[in-house]
Write an enzyme that holds these catalytic residues in place. Structure first.
Site, mmCIF file in Angstrom:
data_model
loop_
_atom_site.group_PDB
_atom_site.id
_atom_site.type_symbol
_atom_site.label_atom_id
_atom_site.label_comp_id
_atom_site.label_asym_id
_atom_site.label_seq_id
_atom_site.Cartn_x
_atom_site.Cartn_y
_atom_site.Cartn_z
ATOM 1 N N TYR A 171 -6.607 49.718 -9.862
ATOM 2 C CA TYR A 171 -6.765 49.244 -10.694
ATOM 3 C C TYR A 171 -6.354 50.181 -11.978
ATOM 4 O O TYR A 171 -5.774 49.739 -12.807
ATOM 5 C CB TYR A 171 -8.254 48.713 -11.039
ATOM 6 C CG TYR A 171 -8.505 48.063 -12.253
ATOM 7 C CD1 TYR A 171 -7.990 46.667 -12.646
ATOM 8 C CD2 TYR A 171 -9.178 48.769 -13.170
ATOM 9 C CE1 TYR A 171 -8.188 46.266 -13.844
ATOM 10 C CE2 TYR A 171 -9.501 48.083 -14.488
ATOM 11 C CZ TYR A 171 -8.946 46.746 -14.896
ATOM 12 O OH TYR A 171 -9.193 46.111 -16.140
ATOM 13 N N GLY A 211 -4.012 33.751 -17.048
ATOM 14 C CA GLY A 211 -5.328 33.631 -17.065
ATOM 15 C C GLY A 211 -6.089 33.413 -18.000
ATOM 16 O O GLY A 211 -7.253 33.953 -18.508
ATOM 17 N N GLY A 215 -8.863 35.758 -21.451
ATOM 18 C CA GLY A 215 -7.894 34.664 -21.864
ATOM 19 C C GLY A 215 -8.286 33.264 -22.323
ATOM 20 O O GLY A 215 -7.430 32.897 -23.085
ATOM 21 N N LEU A 266 2.036 31.422 -25.015
ATOM 22 C CA LEU A 266 1.873 31.050 -23.299
ATOM 23 C C LEU A 266 0.546 32.169 -23.090
ATOM 24 O O LEU A 266 0.869 33.377 -23.376
ATOM 25 C CB LEU A 266 2.911 31.470 -22.536
ATOM 26 C CG LEU A 266 2.729 31.543 -21.226
ATOM 27 C CD1 LEU A 266 2.152 30.244 -20.508
ATOM 28 C CD2 LEU A 266 4.062 31.814 -20.592
ATOM 29 N N ILE A 267 -0.424 32.016 -22.352
ATOM 30 C CA ILE A 267 -1.548 32.837 -22.144
ATOM 31 C C ILE A 267 -1.744 32.937 -20.728
ATOM 32 O O ILE A 267 -2.017 31.630 -20.157
ATOM 33 C CB ILE A 267 -2.967 32.441 -23.057
ATOM 34 C CG1 ILE A 267 -2.471 32.354 -24.371
ATOM 35 C CG2 ILE A 267 -3.802 33.335 -22.331
ATOM 36 C CD1 ILE A 267 -2.315 31.075 -24.932
ATOM 37 N N SER A 279 -6.583 47.986 -20.250
ATOM 38 C CA SER A 279 -7.886 48.275 -19.864
ATOM 39 C C SER A 279 -8.247 49.747 -20.570
ATOM 40 O O SER A 279 -7.031 50.656 -20.628
ATOM 41 C CB SER A 279 -8.296 48.392 -18.795
ATOM 42 O OG SER A 279 -9.378 48.851 -18.208
ATOM 43 N N SER A 317 -8.135 30.801 -18.074
ATOM 44 C CA SER A 317 -9.343 29.654 -17.720
ATOM 45 C C SER A 317 -10.674 30.249 -17.965
ATOM 46 O O SER A 317 -11.594 29.269 -18.019
ATOM 47 C CB SER A 317 -9.430 29.319 -16.215
ATOM 48 O OG SER A 317 -9.258 30.507 -15.411
#
Length: 260
Positions: free
Chosen positions: A150, A8, A14, A5-6, A137, A10
């Site tokens: 972020y 993001g 991802g 299952l991933i 990140s 699209s």
């Protein structure tokens, strides 16, 4: 058949993760907001001989994690990989950005992976071998003025990954945290960065395919964390040896000077 299952899935990293896993023999479950783009990724995975299902969903909405977990477990009893990839940044001073949009970002970057992991852990633990990949990140390793929340959200994800990995050390589930640096995605545009900053980032960017290949390799090898790219590794490592005030000034010099 073993399934991944991933979130993001699209575009960007991802999408590349989904196709990398398909190439490695996993059926894929794909979710993001854009149904047309998800269908494109699913079609590519099917060309690789893997089954692919899509669930268009606003992952920042209340109850998204529960809805996604229910859908995933209805699709397969062999969920062996969870990739928490969905997330984005917002560029600007904390006080200038609206609280609502920053809270939406935190919902996606932190609360979704926590809730989804909690909901799916019982399923993952039933597999002979299972994996969780959290995409953080290089910003996780230091404060970044004008990307303050972020960076904080990614630091949270890194700490969450390492703590959970230790808790699950005697189970069948391995947890890995992937911390990419600049990547040729739409991150800068979504964050609201100007063209000059985007151009600077592109000079040192890795491709999503490069990041995905390294990340999935680290995941299946059972590594605790990975910073892909030699330059990214060096810069993240250096933050451990220099004063925080200096790294913050350097980051501010890159990002803050471009603000209007």
């Amino acid at each position: 058949m073993k399934t991944a299952l991933i979130t993001g899935a699209s575009r960007g990293i991802g999408r590349a993760m989904a196709l990398e896993l398909a190439q490695r023999g996993y059926d894929v479950l794909l979710t993001a907001r854009s149904e047309p783009q998800l269908n494109e990724v699913a079609a590519e995975a099917r060309k690789l001989g893997r089954a692919a299902q899509v669930l268009p969903l606003d992952l920042a909405s209340p109850g998204a994690a529960e809805q996604l977990a229910a859908w995933a477990t209805a699709q397969t009893t062999e969920l062996a990989v969870l990739v928490n990839n969905a997330g984005y940044g917002l560029w600007g001073r904390f006080e200038d950005l609206s609280l609502a949009e920053q809270q939406d970002m935190l919902q996606l970057n932190m609360h979704l992976p926590v809730a989804l992991t909690h909901a799916l852990l019982p399923t993952l633990r039933r597999q002979l071998k299972a994996y969780i990949l959290n995409v953080a990140s290089t910003a996780a390793y230091q404060a970044v003025p004008t990307l303050t929340l972020y960076a904080a959200s990614k630091a949270f994800l890194l700490s969450f990954s390492r703590g959970l990995r230790y808790e699950l050390r005697d189970t069948s589930v391995s947890v890995t945290c992937l911390s990419p640096g600049a990547t040729t995605t739409d991150f800068a545009g979504r964050a609201g960065m100007n063209a000059e900053l985007q151009a600077t980032a592109n000079k040192v960017s890795m491709t999503p395919a490069q990041v995905a290949q390294a990340g999935i390799g680290a995941l299946l090898a059972g590594e605790a964390e990975l910073i892909p790219g030699a330059l990214n590794k060096v810069s993240a490592t250096l933050t451990s040896f220099v004063p925080k005030s200096l790294t913050e000034r350097i980051a501010a010099g890159i990002y803050e000077k471009h603000l209007k």
